[in-house]
Design an enzyme around this catalytic site. Structure first.
Site, short mmCIF file in Angstrom:
data_model
loop_
_atom_site.label_atom_id
_atom_site.label_comp_id
_atom_site.label_asym_id
_atom_site.label_seq_id
_atom_site.Cartn_x
_atom_site.Cartn_y
_atom_site.Cartn_z
N GLY A 1 47.62 40.82 32.41
CA GLY A 1 47.11 41.11 31.08
C GLY A 1 45.84 40.35 30.71
O GLY A 1 45.59 40.12 29.53
N LEU B 1 50.23 50.41 36.09
CA LEU B 1 50.47 50.97 37.41
C LEU B 1 51.39 52.19 37.40
O LEU B 1 52.04 52.48 38.40
CB LEU B 1 51.03 49.89 38.34
N HIS C 1 38.91 50.37 36.06
CA HIS C 1 39.14 50.35 37.51
C HIS C 1 38.21 49.32 38.15
O HIS C 1 37.01 49.30 37.84
CB HIS C 1 38.88 51.74 38.11
C1 GRF Z 1 42.40 44.74 36.81
O1 GRF Z 1 41.69 44.40 37.96
C2 GRF Z 1 42.12 46.17 36.43
O2 GRF Z 1 40.84 46.60 36.73
C3 GRF Z 1 43.12 46.91 37.30
O3 GRF Z 1 44.27 46.08 37.29
C4 GRF Z 1 43.90 44.74 37.05
C5 GRF Z 1 44.68 44.25 35.87
O4 GRF Z 1 44.50 42.89 35.62
N1 GRF Z 1 43.30 48.27 36.84
P1 GRF Z 1 45.05 42.24 34.28
O5 GRF Z 1 46.52 42.59 34.17
O6 GRF Z 1 44.26 42.78 33.12
O7 GRF Z 1 44.86 40.75 34.45
#
Ligand code: GRF
Length: 221
Positions: A12, A91, A110
């Site tokens: 997050g 996810l 992404h």
């Molecule tokens: C990030 O690298 C985002 O681009 C990808 O998943 C990761 C999430 O990281 N889709 P976080 O949970 O925001 O730290």
């Protein structure tokens, strides 16, 4: 106020960047009204709670099949009545019925420069592993609208990040977050919240400010 629901699965840090940007006034006219996660252990849920934002758990495993989950997930989102849904490291594949219900109102971040290193199988650290395997010299991050394809919706913003010879997937991931993701995503939300973007023939354009409203092929966001 743009009612924003953020969907998360893990750490997050992007959610945190959004919350910090709202607190510091870098994002205006937007609020995070709920955080949705498929993972009860997501640190993102703690971050939400720390901000007094309700966290909602939506787990595919809690439903008899994927179709039932998709229905329940879409109904839950409709009940939250968001103006914008932000996928910040989420996810779970977004059901088609949800994409339809929230057309041009779902954005994803992404960690590469789309259309490179994206699509099926490219998520999390895997993206950065593939960048290093290929020997790419530049990578970055992309914020895009979500359509029924995988990482295929209209691109809102991109930022390049240098790949260093001694990078590991972890160091590269961190640099992409620091130099691109945590900047781009709040900016994109601020742009949407303040009506600076429009869709023209499937491409995101910055509104000139003098625009008289939608013509043919132009859609308000
Ligand atoms: C990030 O690298 C985002 O681009 C990808 O998943 C990761 C999430 O990281 N889709 P976080 O949970 O925001 O730290």
């Amino acid at each position: 106020m743009l009612r924003t629901v953020v969907c998360v699965s893990g750490g997050g840090t992007n959610l945190q960047a959004i919350l910090d940007a709202i607190d510091s006034g870098k994002i205006t006219n937007a609020e995070v009204t709920a955080v949705v996660s498929n993972n009860p252990g997501a640190k993102a849920l703690e971050r939400a709670a720390g901000h007094g934002i309700p966290g909602i758990l939506m787990r595919p495993a809690d439903y008899p099949d994927r179709a039932a989950f998709n229905r329940a997930f879409t109904e839950k989102m409709c009940g939250l009545a968001p103006d914008l849904i932000v996928l910040a490291g989420f996810l779970v594949k977004i059901p088609e019925e949800m994409v339809e219900a929230f057309a041009n109102r779902i954005v994803n971040i992404h960690p590469s420069l789309i259309p490179s290193f994206c699509g099926v199988g490219y998520y999390g650290l895997k993206v950065h592993e593939k960048v290093l395997e290929r020997g790419a010299k530049v990578t970055g991050a992309t914020v895009h609208f979500v359509n029924e394809g995988m990482d295929e919706g209209p691109i809102i913003a991109q930022k390049a990040v240098e790949v260093l010879d001694d990078d590991t997937p972890e160091t590269l991931q961190r640099r992409v977050m620091e130099q691109a993701e945590w900047i781009l995503l709040p900016q994109a939300i601020d742009d949407i919240a303040n009506g600076r973007l429009r869709l023209e023939d499937g491409k995101v354009r910055r509104r000139s400010g003098l625009s008289a409203g939608p013509d043919s092929g132009k859609e308000e966001i």
